[in-house]
Design an enzyme around this catalytic site. Structure first.
Site, PDB file in Angstrom:
ATOM      1  N   TYR A1076      -4.876  27.184 -61.672  1.00  9.03           N
ATOM      2  CA  TYR A1076      -5.905  28.034 -62.284  1.00  9.03           C
ATOM      3  C   TYR A1076      -7.193  28.091 -61.463  1.00  9.03           C
ATOM      4  O   TYR A1076      -8.278  28.161 -62.031  1.00  9.03           O
ATOM      5  CB  TYR A1076      -6.218  27.567 -63.713  1.00  9.03           C
ATOM      6  CG  TYR A1076      -5.009  27.233 -64.547  1.00  9.03           C
ATOM      7  CD1 TYR A1076      -4.074  28.206 -64.890  1.00  9.03           C
ATOM      8  CD2 TYR A1076      -4.783  25.930 -64.987  1.00  9.03           C
ATOM      9  CE1 TYR A1076      -2.955  27.904 -65.640  1.00  9.03           C
ATOM     10  CE2 TYR A1076      -3.661  25.615 -65.739  1.00  9.03           C
ATOM     11  CZ  TYR A1076      -2.752  26.598 -66.065  1.00  9.03           C
ATOM     12  OH  TYR A1076      -1.639  26.287 -66.816  1.00  9.03           O
ATOM     13  N   HIS A1077      -7.053  28.116 -60.144  1.00  6.22           N
ATOM     14  CA  HIS A1077      -8.246  28.118 -59.294  1.00  6.22           C
ATOM     15  C   HIS A1077      -8.273  29.264 -58.296  1.00  6.22           C
ATOM     16  O   HIS A1077      -8.549  29.062 -57.106  1.00  6.22           O
ATOM     17  CB  HIS A1077      -8.351  26.782 -58.541  1.00  6.22           C
ATOM     18  CG  HIS A1077      -8.523  25.603 -59.429  1.00  6.22           C
ATOM     19  ND1 HIS A1077      -8.174  24.316 -59.049  1.00  6.22           N
ATOM     20  CD2 HIS A1077      -9.009  25.482 -60.699  1.00  6.22           C
ATOM     21  CE1 HIS A1077      -8.431  23.486 -60.040  1.00  6.22           C
ATOM     22  NE2 HIS A1077      -8.936  24.167 -61.050  1.00  6.22           N
TER      23      HIS A1077
END
Length: 1160
Positions: A1076-1077
């Site tokens: 999730y980056h």
């Protein structure tokens, strides 16, 4: 004389004579009624002898004898609250929809479950709803039984003089029975409370054996069998279509519909022999005329005749504000503010009363309130203003919050003495009802308090709809949403509606909803000058009558309703009251010191106000900017968010352990997916991104790891001048308050609260010890001197609650007069004049709007910001032209350079039952306990995300700082939390920190609502494949250490069969997923780099007045989690925007390994 049931019009008996061959009207269309069995109805044969009366009358109970909604409305609301309190699930909307209840009108819908079903059937439907929320059948059934409570018999409201009715029927030799779907216990208690039990010969209840649900005629036949009475000698009286069909199917002599329940004339008339307004009106229908007249004289009965609606109304619906419009604002709130200020002074020892009065808008001179935060705002707005007052007087942020809450809890808002109506409200409501005009109330007060107030004033019975401040779908005025909600619920066109209120926010709501007229009353806090923008300005609520009633309507008593202080036909701008230079006036639901003309902001196609800054995206960066830029009171800011607010009641956001709920909920995130990843088995991979106040900080796992010092030094070398670690560390510190206190690396007075885990779980201790046993150092602070090693991780959790950037930055700034916010505002493009950004276009409530600003700041994140730039004509010129998008400027780097972290879950069974396995819906009693503990105390397993330990290591010799990050979890999850484990187990997340595979984001079309094409290009290089393979091997090595001996079971994933490099690589391709980056898609760098999009202050190259401030401007991804760095970026650029010098660089030391020749 025949047993007579005659056709009637609603409200008045048409005839006392007979109709049809045997006294019954023909219903030629009855056979078309769904569910009716007409085979047993000989409608042409005599039912009862010429001069006889029926032998039996069977009454339905709810809606016929007692007020259905008065009893069942509180029951269904309390039931959903008990479900929420026990399970944490807010299923009220689903329960209301499925059972047939409108929370707006507080009424039950005819033909649906709440009106027709038995207790058993309702329970089954509740179980079904909970199963769809993820419970298994056993858990759901157990939960429903735990929360179930019978309807409160004390809430019985009888609908007529039932004792007299039943006594008359009994005296005439007519037996009485009751058929109800309620339980026998509840029904018997109700009959006893109503004084009717002695008159009832038989009763069939919903939980009796051998009964059937309506519209089956079985229960009616059962009663007739009990009493040995032919069904044709029976009359059934009920309030729903199913009651009528039940009587027909049983072959009853006649069925009568009463309009006192939930059925309408349209529902009942096609099926019933007759309809009446209340049960008392059945007497003249079933008694011979002489008997009826005798009963009238003997019992002193007075015939009720309902007056038909008078003709000629000009409008169909009037929406009233409450405080200041219906109720005297000053008498109600003056005692409250006096008590509040006194308690605040006692709690702090400071003289604060005058400041509180001024800031909350109370004048000591006039002893009245002015327009301002109390008059216009919500409880949150008032509390935020009090927080600010205390902080300005030297009280810390946390102490200020706790003090205000403690003081607030002891202040009652109103009492019976202070509650006074204004402007002859009751006669006004009665007159409106005479003309059939619907009445709604829209208020920021709580629903419970509002209903109690209206009930005390005798107004509640006239109200058709109610929207309150604590309703889930309520929005702050002047948002038009509440007006739309009311109009939709009552099926009234907005143009046929009038808004009546005492403040600019009330008028603004009416204007922004395009209602037919807005009426300002002078019984509240504003004067005529401030309210001049309304269509009408009148003394009080009763003066709305000439506006909505026909011109020849009668005045009420001595009140001259023709008085109209101002009836402007054009909507001109108004100026502020010049005698009150500090008068607080509402603008767009916030509060401004008024020293210049108020400009209208309720246009359907644009907002006339020009802002200094418009920020697109209320996420991790946008909330920071909204706070910091409004510290300069001379600058006004508009913050646009495509999603909703992070409402205080949404436990799925604020409970740390509930993080998985919203991670896959498209109500709060964009729900993106990648294109098929050719190097990852062609998988389409999920990419959640926040779409709510707080952005992804409202969805993330709350881990706060900044990255390594060398990441930021690398930024400097990549062209981001002034972004070295020494330059960035001061802004990390500025943003943060760490619970362990300030030092060279941690902050002590920033808005972002950071803490360590509190569970003390033995598996966290085992993981850290195992890492040390494997040869890695223990680090006291991964954000401090030494990042490398194993230790406890920092988290953005404060006192058991997620501390997103909305809580940290946005909400403390909401009370500032120079900050406006809009939610559910979907920005479609940036507007330009030549090479200058001049504003944005956005869609809200189905309308396109434009707003002007001196500077536009995009803070949508690494996916939305490049998408919006490209939609606005900034990007690769060839690609834009191919999509028929006019080119504003050619910047080929927009959307390129996409970087992310890939994650793997190495999972192992635990031989001791100590994991979080029992904290899932397979064990509802545990889930309920966890939820209740968190709701009550903000402690326990609900108060943490459970990722409390971790580490950062180097994958191989020769690299200067860690490239593998660990998060340890004493449980197992898969597929972004959508799949839970089936046994006690634990897992370690192994993430690759600096991938060399670079992707991009492209537009799918020029339609802003089409999700962009996201291609991270995962595992495109051999080194990336090797690093993930190595991370599996190193993780297995750590989990094999002695510290885990007492816990270790069989490896679940990858599994003992995955051994060789090829097997590991195959498993990696199958199992790896995003951490999730996503980042780096609007690269910050030097102008000689063709991939640069923004300079070192976030300014878009080649365009004036346009910046990008979020994770997309990172030159390269950092070796940690991205929320903390994104907050730092916004803090740093906020200073640049404000023209401030950067904070002095830090000289804090950074640990370096003694040698790079070894891996550890």
């Amino acid at each position: 004389m025949m047993f007579r049931i005659f056709e009637r019009t609603r409200g008045a008996v048409v005839s006392w004579g007979r109709s049809g061959k045997h006294g019954f009207p023909r219903l030629t269309d009855f056979s078309t009624v769904a569910g009716a069995d007409t085979s047993n109805n000989d409608r042409n044969g005599p039912l009862i002898g010429q001069d006889d009366i029926p032998k039996l009358v069977i009454f339905d109970k709810n809606g016929t004898l007692t007020d259905f909604n008065a009893k069942w409305s509180p029951w269904i609301q309390n039931t959903t609250m008990r479900i929420r309190d026990m399970t944490g699930l807010d299923v009220s909307g689903k329960v209301y929809d499925q059972l047939g209840f409108c929370d707006l009108t507080q009424k039950t819908k005819p033909g649906l479950l709440l009106a027709e079903a038995t207790v058993t059937e309702i329970k089954h439907h509740l179980i079904d709803i909970l199963q769809k929320e993820g419970m298994n059948e056993e858990e759901a059934a157990w939960t429903v039984e735990q929360i179930w409570e019978e309807v409160d018999s004390e809430r019985l409201v009888k609908l007529d003089d039932l004792v007299t009715l039943f006594r008359i029927l009994t005296e005439e030799g007519i037996k009485i029975a009751v058929a109800t779907r309620e339980s026998r216990t509840s029904a018997l208690q109700a009959m006893k409370n109503l004084g009717l039990r002695q008159y009832i010969s038989a009763m069939v209840c919903g939980d009796d054996v051998n009964t059937k649900a309506r519209p089956s005629g079985h229960n009616i036949k059962l009663i007739c069998q009990m009493l040995n009475i032919n069904p044709q000698d029976t009359v059934l009286i009920g309030d729903t279509a199913n009651d009528m069909i039940m009587g027909r199917n049983a072959g009853a002599g006649a069925v009568v519909g009463v309009l006192s329940g939930i059925g309408t004339i349209e529902d009942l008339k096609p099926i019933a022999n007759n309809t009446v307004n209340s049960v008392m009106e059945v007497l003249p229908l079933i008694l011979p005329e002489a008997k009826f007249r005798e009963c009238v004289e003997r019992h002193g009965l007075v015939a009720k005749k309902k007056e038909a609606h008078l003709p000629g109304r000009k409008k169909s619906l009037v929406i009233f504000d409450k405080d200041g419009t219906l109720i005297c604002f000053h008498s109600m709130w003056r005692p409250w503010i006096m008590k509040l200020s006194k308690r605040l002074e006692n709690a702090t020892g400071l003289k604060l009363a005058d400041t509180v009065f001024e800031r909350l808008g109370f004048s000591k001179e006039t002893d009245k309130f002015l327009p301002g935060v109390v008059a216009e705002g919500t409880q949150t707005d008032v509390q935020n203003e009090l927080f600010k007052i205390l902080e300005e007087n030297g009280i810390s942020h946390e102490e200020a919050r706790s003090t205000v809450q403690r003081v607030w809890d002891g202040c009652e808002v109103q009492d019976s003495e202070s509650l006074k109506s204004v402007g002859d409200v009751l006669p006004t409501f009665k007159k409106l009802k005479q003309y059939g005009i619907r009445i709604a109330v829209c208020t920021s007060d709580s629903r419970q308090g509002t209903m109690e107030t209206l009930d005390k004033l005798g107004l509640m019975e006239y109200v058709d709809a109610l929207v309150c401040g604590d309703d889930a779908r309520s929005e702050t005025k002047p948002s038009p949403q509440n007006a739309y909600t009311i109009c939709d619920a009552l099926n009234v066109d907005p143009s046929d509606t009038v808004m009546v209120g005492d403040t600019l926010a009330d008028i603004g709501m009416g204007r922004s909803a395009n209602l037919g007229a807005t009426v300002a009353v002078l019984t509240g806090v504003c004067g005529p000058e401030e309210l001049a923008d309304a269509d009408h300005v009148v003394p009080s609520a009763i003066h709305v009558l000439p506006i909505v009633l026909p011109d020849d309507h009668h005045n009420l008593g001595n009140v001259d309703t023709s008085t109209n202080l101002s009836v402007p036909q054009t909507r001109s701008y108004s100026t502020c009251h010049q005698s009150s230079p500090k008068l607080l006036i509402a603008r767009n639901s916030r509060y401004h010191q008024c020293n210049q003309p108020i400009r209208r902001q309720y246009s359907t196609n644009s907002l006339s106000k020009k802002y200094d800054y418009v920020i697109v995206g209320a996420g991790s960066a946008g909330c920071v900017l909204a706070n910091r830029l409004t510290e300069d009171q001379s600058k006004n800011v508009l913050l646009l968010e495509a999603g909703p607010k992070d409402y205080w009641w949404n436990w799925k956001i604020h409970m740390p352990a509930a993080l998985m709920y919203n991670l896959c909920n498209d109500n709060y995130n964009w729900f993106y997916h990648t294109v098929p990843q050719k190097n990852v088995d062609n998988r389409v991979m999920y990419q959640p991104r926040g779409r709510v106040w707080g952005g992804s900080s409202s969805l993330n796992a709350m881990v706060y790891i900044r990255g390594h010092a060398l990441d930021y030094d690398r930024w400097e070398s990549e062209g981001a001048r002034g972004w070295s670690y020494a330059n960035c560390l001061p802004y990390f510190k500025k943003s943060q308050t760490h619970e362990l206190g300030e030092n060279d690396y941690r902050g002590g007075s920033g808005p972002l609260q950071v803490s360590r885990g509190k569970t003390g779980h033995p598996l966290h201790k085992a993981f850290i010890e195992a890492g040390v046993q494997a040869g890695y150092p223990y680090t006291e602070d991964m954000n401090g001197f030494c990042q490398e090693g194993m230790g406890e991780m920092d988290m953005t959790i404060h006192k058991g609650r997620r501390w997103n950037t909305s809580q940290a930055y946005l909400r403390p700034a909401l009370s500032r007069p120079n900050l406006d916010t809009e939610t559910k505002a979907f920005t479609t493009r940036v507007l330009f004049s030549d090479d200058k950004a001049t504003g944005v276009e956005y869609e809200q409530n189905g309308e396109l709007k434009r707003i002007e600003a001196n500077e536009v700041i995009l803070s949508g994140g690494a996916i939305n910001s490049p998408q919006l730039l490209m939609l606005s004509g900034i990007g690769n010129a060839d690609e834009l032209k191919a999509l028929d998008i006019p080119v504003q400027t050619h910047l080929p780097g927009v959307g390129e350079n996409l970087q992310d972290h890939l994650d793997l879950y190495i999972q192992q069974k635990c031989v001791k039952p100590i994991t979080l396995y029992t904290a899932q819906w397979k064990f509802p009693h545990n889930m309920v306990k966890i939820g209740l503990q968190w709701l009550a105390t903000r402690t326990g397993w609900g108060a943490t995300a459970h990722l409390e330990s971790g580490g950062l290591i180097r994958s191989r010799p020769g690299i200067a700082h860690p490239d593998i990050q660990y998060h340890f979890l004493p449980s197992v999850v898969l597929d972004h939390g959508r799949t839970s484990g089936n046994c006690h187990a634990y897992q370690v997340h192994a993430s690759q920190m600096r991938q060399t595979s670079i992707g991009n984001i492209k537009l799918k079309s020029k339609n802003p609502k089409d999700h962009p094409l996201i291609d991270p290009n995962y595992l495109a290089t051999e080194i990336d494949i090797w690093e993930l393979r190595q991370s599996v091997k190193l993780s297995r090595e750590i989990l094999a250490q002695k510290a885990f001996d007492e816990y270790r079971g069989e490896e679940i994933s990858p599994g003992p069969s995955v051994v060789t490099d090829d097997e590991i690589d195959a498993w990696v391709r199958q199992a790896t997923d995003t951490a999730y980056h996503p980042s780096c898609t609007c690269k910050m760098g030097s102008t000689d780099d063709p991939m640069t999009v923004v300079d070192n202050q976030g300014r878009v190259l080649g365009i004036d007045g346009l910046r990008v401030v979020d994770s997309s401007i990172m030159p390269s991804v950092v070796s940690g989690n991205l929320n903390g760095p994104t907050v730092m970026i916004a803090e740093k650029i906020a200073d640049a925007i404000r023209g401030r010098d950067p904070l002095p660089p830090s000289d804090a030391a950074v640990w370096k390994p003694e040698t790079l020749e070894t891996q550890r």
